[in-house]
Design a protein around this motif. Sequence first.
Motif, mmCIF file in Angstrom:
data_model
loop_
_atom_site.group_PDB
_atom_site.id
_atom_site.type_symbol
_atom_site.label_atom_id
_atom_site.label_comp_id
_atom_site.label_asym_id
_atom_site.label_seq_id
_atom_site.Cartn_x
_atom_site.Cartn_y
_atom_site.Cartn_z
ATOM 1 N N LEU A 66 9.436 -3.339 7.472
ATOM 2 C CA LEU A 66 9.466 -3.192 6.005
ATOM 3 C C LEU A 66 8.268 -3.884 5.368
ATOM 4 C CD1 LEU A 66 13.275 -3.599 5.220
ATOM 5 C CD2 LEU A 66 11.888 -1.503 5.184
ATOM 6 N N ALA A 67 7.939 -5.072 5.893
ATOM 7 C CA ALA A 67 6.797 -5.819 5.337
ATOM 8 C C ALA A 67 5.499 -5.032 5.557
ATOM 9 C CB ALA A 67 6.714 -7.198 5.978
ATOM 10 N N SER A 68 5.375 -4.416 6.735
ATOM 11 C CA SER A 68 4.149 -3.652 7.027
ATOM 12 C C SER A 68 4.037 -2.438 6.121
ATOM 13 C CB SER A 68 4.145 -3.163 8.470
ATOM 14 O OG SER A 68 3.886 -4.219 9.315
ATOM 15 N N ILE A 69 5.163 -1.749 5.940
ATOM 16 C CA ILE A 69 5.129 -0.571 5.059
ATOM 17 C C ILE A 69 4.752 -1.012 3.643
ATOM 18 C CG2 ILE A 69 6.464 1.346 4.054
ATOM 19 C CD1 ILE A 69 8.117 1.404 6.636
ATOM 20 N N ALA A 70 5.303 -2.147 3.225
ATOM 21 C CA ALA A 70 4.988 -2.642 1.875
ATOM 22 C C ALA A 70 3.488 -2.938 1.744
ATOM 23 C CB ALA A 70 5.816 -3.889 1.576
ATOM 24 N N ALA A 71 2.900 -3.485 2.812
ATOM 25 C CA ALA A 71 1.462 -3.808 2.765
ATOM 26 C C ALA A 71 0.627 -2.528 2.661
ATOM 27 C CB ALA A 71 1.070 -4.606 4.009
ATOM 28 N N ILE A 72 1.027 -1.494 3.410
ATOM 29 C CA ILE A 72 0.296 -0.216 3.365
ATOM 30 C C ILE A 72 0.424 0.394 1.957
ATOM 31 C CG2 ILE A 72 0.198 2.143 4.310
ATOM 32 C CD1 ILE A 72 1.242 0.936 6.984
ATOM 33 N N ARG A 73 1.627 0.288 1.426
ATOM 34 C CA ARG A 73 1.873 0.818 0.075
ATOM 35 C C ARG A 73 0.982 0.096 -0.945
ATOM 36 N NH1 ARG A 73 6.393 3.515 -1.739
ATOM 37 N NH2 ARG A 73 7.519 2.931 0.143
ATOM 38 N N ALA A 74 0.977 -1.236 -0.871
ATOM 39 C CA ALA A 74 0.217 -2.027 -1.854
ATOM 40 C C ALA A 74 -1.273 -1.666 -1.790
ATOM 41 C CB ALA A 74 0.417 -3.510 -1.572
ATOM 42 N N ARG A 75 -1.772 -1.523 -0.584
ATOM 43 C CA ARG A 75 -3.204 -1.220 -0.416
ATOM 44 C C ARG A 75 -3.559 0.097 -1.122
ATOM 45 N NH1 ARG A 75 -6.650 -1.505 4.213
ATOM 46 N NH2 ARG A 75 -8.735 -1.100 3.369
ATOM 47 N N HIS A 76 -2.713 1.126 -0.937
ATOM 48 C CA HIS A 76 -3.020 2.423 -1.552
ATOM 49 C C HIS A 76 -2.769 2.402 -3.065
ATOM 50 C CE1 HIS A 76 -3.008 3.667 2.680
ATOM 51 N NE2 HIS A 76 -3.796 4.656 2.266
ATOM 52 N N TYR A 77 -1.665 1.781 -3.466
ATOM 53 C CA TYR A 77 -1.354 1.752 -4.900
ATOM 54 C C TYR A 77 -2.447 0.987 -5.678
ATOM 55 C CZ TYR A 77 3.408 3.690 -4.400
ATOM 56 O OH TYR A 77 4.484 4.507 -4.163
ATOM 57 N N ASN A 78 -2.952 -0.088 -5.059
ATOM 58 C CA ASN A 78 -4.006 -0.858 -5.747
ATOM 59 C C ASN A 78 -5.247 -0.013 -5.988
ATOM 60 O OD1 ASN A 78 -2.516 -3.130 -5.963
ATOM 61 N ND2 ASN A 78 -3.354 -4.113 -4.106
ATOM 62 N N VAL A 79 -5.594 0.784 -4.990
ATOM 63 C CA VAL A 79 -6.779 1.639 -5.145
ATOM 64 C C VAL A 79 -6.524 2.688 -6.236
ATOM 65 C CG1 VAL A 79 -8.213 3.359 -4.004
ATOM 66 C CG2 VAL A 79 -7.675 1.230 -2.845
ATOM 67 N N ILE A 80 -5.326 3.246 -6.243
ATOM 68 C CA ILE A 80 -4.997 4.236 -7.280
ATOM 69 C C ILE A 80 -5.115 3.578 -8.658
ATOM 70 C CG2 ILE A 80 -3.149 5.683 -8.262
ATOM 71 C CD1 ILE A 80 -2.140 6.123 -5.419
ATOM 72 N N GLU A 81 -4.555 2.398 -8.746
ATOM 73 C CA GLU A 81 -4.588 1.628 -9.998
ATOM 74 C C GLU A 81 -6.026 1.460 -10.500
ATOM 75 O OE1 GLU A 81 -1.849 0.142 -12.447
ATOM 76 O OE2 GLU A 81 -1.255 0.474 -10.375
ATOM 77 N N GLU A 82 -6.901 1.083 -9.562
ATOM 78 C CA GLU A 82 -8.293 0.829 -9.965
ATOM 79 C C GLU A 82 -9.048 2.114 -10.287
ATOM 80 O OE1 GLU A 82 -11.030 -1.987 -7.997
ATOM 81 O OE2 GLU A 82 -9.251 -2.569 -6.852
ATOM 82 N N LEU A 83 -8.785 3.157 -9.494
ATOM 83 C CA LEU A 83 -9.568 4.389 -9.665
ATOM 84 C C LEU A 83 -9.082 5.225 -10.848
ATOM 85 C CD1 LEU A 83 -10.124 5.777 -6.041
ATOM 86 C CD2 LEU A 83 -11.844 4.816 -7.576
#
Length: 469
Positions: A66-83
């Motif tokens: 679960l922690a790993s999936i959350a990390a993958i999610r955060a990485r992609h969501y952060n990029v979406i947020e910025e872009l």
Amino acid sequence: MQTLVMKFGGSSVGSAQAIQQLVKIARREQPSTANLIIVVSAMSGITDQLIRCADLAAANRSDEVLASIAAIRARHYNVIEELFPEGRERERVMSVITQRLDELTRYCQSILVMGEVTARGMDVISSLGERMSAPLVATALQASGLTAEAIEATHLIVTDRNFQNAVPQMEASRQQIREVLFPLCNGGTIAVVTGFIAATEDGVTTTLGRGGSDYTASILADCLDADELWIWTDVDGVLTADPRVVATAHSIAEISFAEVGELAYFGAKVLHPKTIRPAVMRNLPLWVKNTFNPDFPGTRISQDSQRQRGEITAVTTIKDLSLLTVEGRGMLGVPGIAARTFSAVARTGASVLMISQSSSEQSICFTITSKHTSDVISSLEAEMSLELIRKDIDRIWARDHVVILSIIGAGMREIPGVSARIFGALGKANINVIAIAQGSSEYSLSLVIDQADSAAAVRSIHDEIIPPI
Ligand code: ADP
Ligand code: ASP
Ligand code: MG
């Protein structure tokens, strides 16, 4: 240019800034290119994280999954947020990425239930990285005013069922690639294709091996009869050594297919070893360029490289190897020992990276990746059980933690004194050479040394034989 294929690696799509840089490069090339195809890797580190999720699930470590999936999610969501701080694009890409993450969660749940992950399952999971980065990049291109569409290579490249290292079937792939991509690109759309992944004839997801997005790009370039293939990465092209090891490593302006093939085979991570296969056959000009320094020309790879014969190009290493030795006085003159040795190795699925046999025929030495060592020793002991009882073979043993260090350059053999300088440099650095093999291609000389000596050895050889710029 009529058709240009550009591949962007993990770090070139690894952050919002990197993706913006990619967009800038695409905008620069688009007006002068009729068909522009972009191949993308997963964001840097994501494929490793996906594989780890699957392994953790197989080991029943659900909290960590679960922690790993959350990390993958955060990485992609952060990029979406910025872009895409707002707007329709943001909603669309957010929903695609969320769907992929839901898929990941479901796959991990079933692995948790089953308690194991198959090679086939691993391919489905590791394909998700590219299946997320391609829509991200396509959306970023759209947001900049270009027309772009994300395409999954499962609809383009047909492979066999050799999961995790699938072999493309070029004729079937050629047909699909041309049928899908030409109409799209002719209409003015930039195709953003997932690297690394493909599918069997009946649509089961496969992957082309780690680092395989380079190979995807060269398969597409071949099948589309592209004019050129540009590989965008995070260094100034193909360098004279791994820049993480040798601070003075510098970019090589031109290099031949043969030399770069040797370089990739002997561990230079910058290109997947299979990348040059399709390019060589069509004599397709290939460039390696730096996404973060796009005005620097990078490295041109071609058949007719203008390099001087006899020049030394680069020093590379392959790590985490074992050197296996089959030895015994009774082997002398016995026909078939070598054939039986290598058949026994082949049965384990391990591939032999380098062979050296002493002329007295009392031993055969070869290197394999360390993860196969115990299987290979068992297989050899079974094959040679009679010889071991008879003491024709005294022992079969492994030396772990070794590396192959290769010195690569056109016409290595022709340079008088080059070996003397290499061994002189190693001697001065107090480094012991365990085994030697001259490449039959005449493009390389390979040495086996202890892994602990690896960095010092590369540095001392690089300083000695690579002329500074
Ligand atoms: P990408 O994600 O763009 O495919 P990779 O990490 O697979 O990038 O490959 C690029 C990296 O390869 C560089 O950052 C560099 O550290 C490493 N590398 C190792 N040897 C070489 C070499 N001889 N020339 C260039 N890069 C090298
Ligand atoms: N994402 C894949 C990997 O990490 C393929 C690639 O980057 O070329 O192996
Ligand atoms: Mg790579």
